[in-house]
Design an enzyme around this catalytic site. Structure first.
Site, PDB file in Angstrom:
ATOM      1  N   GLU A 195       0.809  -1.239   0.028  1.00 51.54           N
ATOM      2  CA  GLU A 195      -0.074  -0.033   0.005  1.00 51.54           C
ATOM      3  C   GLU A 195       0.913   1.220   0.133  1.00 51.54           C
ATOM      4  O   GLU A 195       1.672   1.524   0.771  1.00 51.54           O
ATOM      5  CB  GLU A 195      -0.934   0.107   1.332  1.00 51.54           C
ATOM      6  CG  GLU A 195      -1.841   1.090   1.366  1.00 51.54           C
ATOM      7  CD  GLU A 195      -2.761   1.176   2.678  1.00 51.54           C
ATOM      8  OE1 GLU A 195      -2.855   2.072   3.260  1.00 51.54           O
ATOM      9  OE2 GLU A 195      -3.331   0.088   2.702  1.00 51.54           O
ATOM     10  N   ASP A 246      -7.967  -6.550   7.920  1.00 55.56           N
ATOM     11  CA  ASP A 246      -6.616  -6.265   7.365  1.00 55.56           C
ATOM     12  C   ASP A 246      -6.359  -7.481   6.489  1.00 55.56           C
ATOM     13  O   ASP A 246      -5.644  -7.102   5.364  1.00 55.56           O
ATOM     14  CB  ASP A 246      -5.577  -6.061   8.415  1.00 55.56           C
ATOM     15  CG  ASP A 246      -5.593  -4.744   9.445  1.00 55.56           C
ATOM     16  OD1 ASP A 246      -6.153  -3.781   8.691  1.00 55.56           O
ATOM     17  OD2 ASP A 246      -5.185  -5.164  10.374  1.00 55.56           O
TER      18      ASP A 246
END
Length: 163
Positions: free
Chosen positions: A52, A125
């Site tokens: 990310e 997550d």
């Protein structure tokens, strides 16, 4: 870990989340993240690592923690010669749900559907990590073509110049 190519059904090969105690010293937390990623890379041997891209958030503390953990992941991949791709959260959400503003529940639901899972991955997550992998599989071919076009343009531009 997701396997597949754009336009074909994808398969989840595995998913994991490294957790660290919130009250632990930062250096020890990053060490635990590194050890977890190293173990994952040793076990699964991916061809690519998608990370990310942290670019802005309101909470500076969250940004710093995410950026530090991302750097550890990139370091672990680089150590093995595994290419790393960076994708922003909005790119990932848009790729998986069609909206760059999707919430965690929408991302989890689409990851569940796209990977044909019986239930959404837990914790959230894990769904985010799988969404990142899906995004990379779907976006990488277009990004590679764009990079090749830019490189070709740069070569042609420099050929026309003389010193």
């Amino acid at each position: 870990m997701v396997e597949g190519v754009a336009g074909r059904p994808l398969t989840m090969l595995g998913v994991g989340v490294v957790r660290t105690p919130a009250d632990a010293d930062l250096s020890h937390r990053l060490l635990a993240v590194e050890q977890g990623i190293e173990q994952w890379l040793d076990e699964h041997r991916p061809e690519f690592v998608a990370v990310e891209r942290v670019f802005s958030q309101h909470n500076v503390r969250t940004v710093m923690g995410t950026a530090q953990a991302s750097a550890v992941a990139m370091l672990c991949a680089a150590r093995r010669g595994i290419p790393v791709a960076l994708h922003t959260p909005s790119e990932v959400k848009a790729a998986v749900t069609g909206s760059g503003r999707a919430d965690k529940a929408q991302v989890g639901a689409m990851v569940t559907r796209l990977l044909r899972l019986a239930a959404p991955p837990k914790p959230a997550d894990a769904a985010d990590a799988l969404a990142l992998a899906i995004c990379h599989i779907w976006r990488a071919p277009a990004q590679n073509r764009l990079q090749q076009a830019v490189a070709r343009h740069a070569v042609h531009a420099t050929k026309g110049r003389t010193a």
